[in-house]
Design a protein around this motif. Structure first.
Motif, PDB file in Angstrom:
ATOM      1  N   GLN A  15       0.799  -1.226   0.000  1.00 52.79           N
ATOM      2  CA  GLN A  15       0.000   0.000   0.000  1.00 52.79           C
ATOM      3  C   GLN A  15       0.834   1.279   0.000  1.00 52.79           C
ATOM      4  O   GLN A  15       0.415   2.298  -0.531  1.00 52.79           O
ATOM      5  N   ASP A  16       2.011   1.221   0.610  1.00 49.73           N
ATOM      6  CA  ASP A  16       2.756   2.457   0.797  1.00 49.73           C
ATOM      7  C   ASP A  16       3.759   2.752  -0.314  1.00 49.73           C
ATOM      8  O   ASP A  16       4.479   3.734  -0.224  1.00 49.73           O
ATOM      9  N   ILE A  17       3.840   1.912  -1.335  1.00 47.11           N
ATOM     10  CA  ILE A  17       4.763   2.247  -2.423  1.00 47.11           C
ATOM     11  C   ILE A  17       3.983   3.006  -3.498  1.00 47.11           C
ATOM     12  O   ILE A  17       2.754   2.977  -3.503  1.00 47.11           O
ATOM     13  N   PRO A  18       4.696   3.716  -4.392  1.00 50.02           N
ATOM     14  CA  PRO A  18       3.976   4.484  -5.413  1.00 50.02           C
ATOM     15  C   PRO A  18       2.986   3.610  -6.199  1.00 50.02           C
ATOM     16  O   PRO A  18       3.273   2.445  -6.490  1.00 50.02           O
ATOM     17  N   GLU A  19       1.854   4.202  -6.499  1.00 46.22           N
ATOM     18  CA  GLU A  19       0.756   3.463  -7.114  1.00 46.22           C
ATOM     19  C   GLU A  19       1.194   2.733  -8.395  1.00 46.22           C
ATOM     20  O   GLU A  19       0.856   1.579  -8.610  1.00 46.22           O
ATOM     21  N   ALA A  20       1.986   3.415  -9.236  1.00 44.85           N
ATOM     22  CA  ALA A  20       2.385   2.820 -10.511  1.00 44.85           C
ATOM     23  C   ALA A  20       3.237   1.571 -10.280  1.00 44.85           C
ATOM     24  O   ALA A  20       3.027   0.531 -10.930  1.00 44.85           O
ATOM     25  N   ASP A  21       4.173   1.664  -9.334  1.00 43.93           N
ATOM     26  CA  ASP A  21       5.042   0.519  -9.038  1.00 43.93           C
ATOM     27  C   ASP A  21       4.234  -0.637  -8.466  1.00 43.93           C
ATOM     28  O   ASP A  21       4.484  -1.801  -8.768  1.00 43.93           O
ATOM     29  N   ARG A  22       3.249  -0.265  -7.654  1.00 50.52           N
ATOM     30  CA  ARG A  22       2.424  -1.287  -7.020  1.00 50.52           C
ATOM     31  C   ARG A  22       1.615  -2.033  -8.079  1.00 50.52           C
ATOM     32  O   ARG A  22       1.590  -3.267  -8.109  1.00 50.52           O
ATOM     33  N   GLU A  23       1.009  -1.253  -8.963  1.00 50.90           N
ATOM     34  CA  GLU A  23       0.194  -1.876 -10.003  1.00 50.90           C
ATOM     35  C   GLU A  23       1.027  -2.769 -10.903  1.00 50.90           C
ATOM     36  O   GLU A  23       0.609  -3.863 -11.271  1.00 50.90           O
ATOM     37  N   GLU A  24       2.221  -2.288 -11.220  1.00 49.39           N
ATOM     38  CA  GLU A  24       3.102  -3.059 -12.099  1.00 49.39           C
ATOM     39  C   GLU A  24       3.465  -4.399 -11.457  1.00 49.39           C
ATOM     40  O   GLU A  24       3.375  -5.457 -12.089  1.00 49.39           O
ATOM     41  N   GLU A  30       0.119 -11.355 -10.988  1.00 48.15           N
ATOM     42  CA  GLU A  30      -1.170 -11.876 -11.449  1.00 48.15           C
ATOM     43  C   GLU A  30      -0.970 -12.675 -12.736  1.00 48.15           C
ATOM     44  O   GLU A  30      -1.450 -13.806 -12.871  1.00 48.15           O
ATOM     45  N   GLU A  31      -0.222 -12.080 -13.666  1.00 46.74           N
ATOM     46  CA  GLU A  31       0.060 -12.781 -14.920  1.00 46.74           C
ATOM     47  C   GLU A  31       0.873 -14.041 -14.664  1.00 46.74           C
ATOM     48  O   GLU A  31       0.646 -15.080 -15.273  1.00 46.74           O
ATOM     49  N   TYR A  32       1.836 -13.906 -13.753  1.00 44.90           N
ATOM     50  CA  TYR A  32       2.713 -15.022 -13.429  1.00 44.90           C
ATOM     51  C   TYR A  32       1.889 -16.232 -13.009  1.00 44.90           C
ATOM     52  O   TYR A  32       2.096 -17.341 -13.485  1.00 44.90           O
TER      53      TYR A  32
END
Lengths: 268, 107
Positions: A15-24, A30-32
């Protein structure tokens, strides 16, 4: 652990890391897991390790590229010819101890990437190429860590004149409620018992009356029996209420009171 | 494994694995390929792939697969140059070690 559960926890932990990095990162995992054969899903999730460990690795990766220049990870291992000289440094290959963890600790960077994550302290205490970095990090942590308990203590001292009477009042109220509850319980129990005994006694009287005036005798007997039954019912109800309501209530109260002390204890 | 895989060697292995396919590979496949060669945890590669991507040794693109997106990693020119350098160094490095093991190094 199921896939959804794993991803949910990972998402929560990041939750506390930048949103873009988190989503990536979440998208990657998820793909994995989607690419893994369905029948091996559980096995793969087990092999990935706990969400905490995976999150720590992701975080470490972010931290590493935030301080890339100081870190010298990639440059050190990367483009310059010098790097190969450095690669044969004793640190990397000399410590061929039995314990691979021990060994990887000597080599600095590797532990972070290839081994299980130790505690933060263990990592910070690890010597190696990023030693300086580690020390800075540790100092930063210490500064923040010292300040918080100090502030809490200060707050406690300032609030003491108000808090102590308040706590006493609260304790008195709780004690009063408990004693009152116990009193009411005992009173009802005694009342029920008395009703029962009085009923039995009156039945005896009614039986005596039965010969003189059968109708009156029967009526008194009947009413006395009803009274005795009500007494038993009252006793049962009180006991049932006591165990079903009062005991869990007191237990919950004790737990609620104990919790802050436990947490405070572990912090200290 | 008895021997450690250093950061540079891991980078080299990952770059080599990715360059195996013209169109690149996706995370799961790269991990499984690398795991065939060296012993590493399933979760180790994400930070490595990310770093290689940031360093422009790998490029990513999404391709549709079975009704969803799949992220592919593809080697860049810079990555290929880096891999060539790694390979060269590895050859001389491993050759020297092998020679030493075989007792062929003379003073």
């Amino acid at each position: 652990m199921r896939r959804e559960e794993f991803l949910r926890e990972l998402s929560y932990l990041l939750q506390d890391i930048p949103e873009a990095d988190r989503e990536e990162a979440l998208k990657y995992y998820e793909e994995y897991l989607e690419d893994a054969p369905a029948e091996e899903e559980e096995e793969i999730i087990r092999k990935l390790g706990s969400p905490e460990k995976v999150a720590a690795e992701i975080r470490e990766g972010l931290r590493a590229d935030a301080g890339q220049e100081d870190f010298g990870e990639y440059t050190d291992a990367g483009y310059t010819d010098r790097r190969f000289e450095e690669h044969r440094m004793p640190g990397r290959y000399a410590g061929r101890a039995e314990d691979s963890r021990e060994r990887s600790r000597d080599t600095g960077w590797e532990e972070k990437a290839y081994r299980e994550y130790g505690t933060a302290q263990e990592r910070d205490a690890k010597p190696g190429r990023d030693e300086q970095n580690g020390q800075e990090r540790e100092q930063g942590k210490k500064g923040g860590g010292c300040l918080k308990p100090l502030l809490i203590i200060l707050l406690c001292i300032c609030a003491a004149p108000l808090l102590i009477p308040l706590a006493l009042v609260a304790a008195a109220v709780v004690l009063g409620v408990i004693v009152a509850g116990l009193g009411v319980t005992v009173a009802f129990l005694v009342g029920g018992g008395a009703l029962f005994l009085a009923g039995i006694w009156t039945v005896g009287k009614g039986l005596g009356l039965l010969f003189l005036s059968p109708a009156t005798g029967l009526m008194i007997c009947g009413m006395a029996l009803v009274g005795a039954a009500l007494g038993i019912l009252l006793c049962c109800l009180v006991v049932w209420l006591f165990f079903k309501v009062a005991v869990p209530l007191v237990n919950a109260l004790v737990r609620a009171l104990r919790r802050p002390f436990e947490r405070g204890g572990s912090r200290a | 494994m008895v021997f450690n895989t250093g950061a540079a060697l891991l980078d080299a292995i990952v770059l080599a694995a990715v360059s195996q396919e013209e169109d690149g590979l996706y995370g799961y496949k790269i991990t499984q390929d690398v795991r065939k060669v060296i012993d590493l945890s399933e979760s180790t590669l994400y930070p490595v792939l990310r770093r290689l991507q940031k360093d422009e040794c790998l490029a990513v693109y999404d391709r549709e697969f079975a009704g969803r997106n799949r992220r592919y990693y593809k080697i860049t020119d810079k990555g290929a140059a880096q891999l060539a350098l790694y390979k060269e160094e590895w050859c001389s490095y491993s050759a020297k070690i092998s020679a030493m093991f075989a007792g062929r190094i003379t003073r």
